[in-house]
Design an enzyme around this catalytic site. Structure first.
Site, mmCIF file in Angstrom:
data_model
loop_
_atom_site.group_PDB
_atom_site.id
_atom_site.type_symbol
_atom_site.label_atom_id
_atom_site.label_comp_id
_atom_site.label_asym_id
_atom_site.label_seq_id
_atom_site.Cartn_x
_atom_site.Cartn_y
_atom_site.Cartn_z
ATOM 1 C CG HIS A 18 -1.969 -0.955 1.318
ATOM 2 N ND1 HIS A 18 -2.188 -1.754 2.411
ATOM 3 C CD2 HIS A 18 -2.935 -1.280 0.419
ATOM 4 C CE1 HIS A 18 -3.247 -2.521 2.196
ATOM 5 N NE2 HIS A 18 -3.711 -2.265 0.989
ATOM 6 C CE LYS A 42 -13.090 -5.788 1.902
ATOM 7 N NZ LYS A 42 -11.808 -5.328 1.336
HETATM 8 P P1 ADP Z 1 -10.161 -2.765 -0.389
HETATM 9 O O1 ADP Z 1 -10.970 -3.286 0.753
HETATM 10 O O2 ADP Z 1 -10.732 -1.501 -0.976
HETATM 11 O O3 ADP Z 1 -9.761 -3.758 -1.428
HETATM 12 P P2 ADP Z 1 -7.393 -2.842 0.509
HETATM 13 O O4 ADP Z 1 -6.878 -2.136 1.719
HETATM 14 O O5 ADP Z 1 -7.379 -4.318 0.515
HETATM 15 O O6 ADP Z 1 -8.841 -2.244 0.317
HETATM 16 O O7 ADP Z 1 -6.609 -2.343 -0.790
HETATM 17 C C1 ADP Z 1 -6.624 -0.991 -1.177
HETATM 18 C C2 ADP Z 1 -6.040 -0.858 -2.563
HETATM 19 O O8 ADP Z 1 -4.656 -1.202 -2.536
HETATM 20 C C3 ADP Z 1 -6.668 -1.766 -3.616
HETATM 21 O O9 ADP Z 1 -6.685 -1.072 -4.852
HETATM 22 C C4 ADP Z 1 -5.724 -2.939 -3.688
HETATM 23 O O10 ADP Z 1 -5.778 -3.579 -4.945
HETATM 24 C C5 ADP Z 1 -4.391 -2.234 -3.483
HETATM 25 N N1 ADP Z 1 -3.360 -3.109 -2.929
HETATM 26 C C6 ADP Z 1 -3.466 -3.948 -1.883
HETATM 27 N N2 ADP Z 1 -2.306 -4.606 -1.662
HETATM 28 C C7 ADP Z 1 -1.439 -4.154 -2.612
HETATM 29 C C8 ADP Z 1 -0.085 -4.462 -2.936
HETATM 30 N N3 ADP Z 1 0.590 -5.396 -2.275
HETATM 31 N N4 ADP Z 1 0.490 -3.818 -3.976
HETATM 32 C C9 ADP Z 1 -0.228 -2.897 -4.677
HETATM 33 N N5 ADP Z 1 -1.503 -2.570 -4.441
HETATM 34 C C10 ADP Z 1 -2.115 -3.185 -3.411
#
Ligand code: ADP
Length: 161
Positions: A18, A42
């Protein structure tokens, strides 16, 4: 023109994947607002306040990145902060279907806001908050995947149980 981009997510907790997306986006736009979604459906492990606080500490070295919580419709939040871009990270084909669907719906709701995808860095394509939570729950070493403040936060949570 001062372009404000919103990077929304649940961030339960924020990982180095992130952070990488936030840092790369911060070089493309004037201002990035990390939008931490309440995501009550969630049933997140960390509270909204904890997720916001962690994201703030982790992104603090990035001067044009700030963090705000939000509830409800993303597009309403984007408008309320004057954003014109939504940034999402794409890891694998598995992210693609869902992300394109959401981008399409958001575009339908407000065509003046663009969704931009940032491809995950090679090292982070397998990394997710749920994997980190799973390793933490079983007492494994996940310290390569998160900022040290997240390790402290997990330790505190599990110590309180
Ligand atoms: P959500 O519940 O909206 O999916 P997340 O916190 O899981 O929220 O992810 C937020 C964003 O960050 C999403 O667009 C996800 O695809 C992206 N993301 C999550 N992990 C990674 C990573 N390891 N590398 C790049 N982007 C990521």
């Amino acid at each position: 023109m001062h372009v404000i981009a919103i990077y929304p997510g649940t961030f339960d907790p924020m990982t180095v994947g992130h952070l990488d997306v936030a840092a790369r986006a911060s070089r493309m736009f004037d201002e990035i607002i990390v939008g931490v979604a309440a995501s009550t459906k969630k049933n997140p492990f960390f509270s909204l306040e904890e997720r916001v606080e962690l994201a703030r500490e982790i992104t603090s070295p990035l001067p044009n990145v700030s963090v705000q919580p939000f509830n409800g419709l993303l597009m309403r939040f984007v408008k309320s902060v004057g954003g014109t871009v939504v940034v999402r990270g794409l890891r694998a084909i598995s992210d693609f279907d869902y992300e394109v669907q959401i981008a399409g719906v958001n575009r339908h709701l407000d065509a003046s806001v663009e969704t931009m995808f940032i491809a995950a860095a090679q090292d982070y394509t397998f990394l997710s908050s749920s994997i980190v939570r799973e390793i933490a729950r079983h007492g494994g070493d996940y310290s390569d995947f998160v900022h040290p403040v997240v390790v402290d936060a997990f330790d505190k949570k599990y110590a309180a149980e």
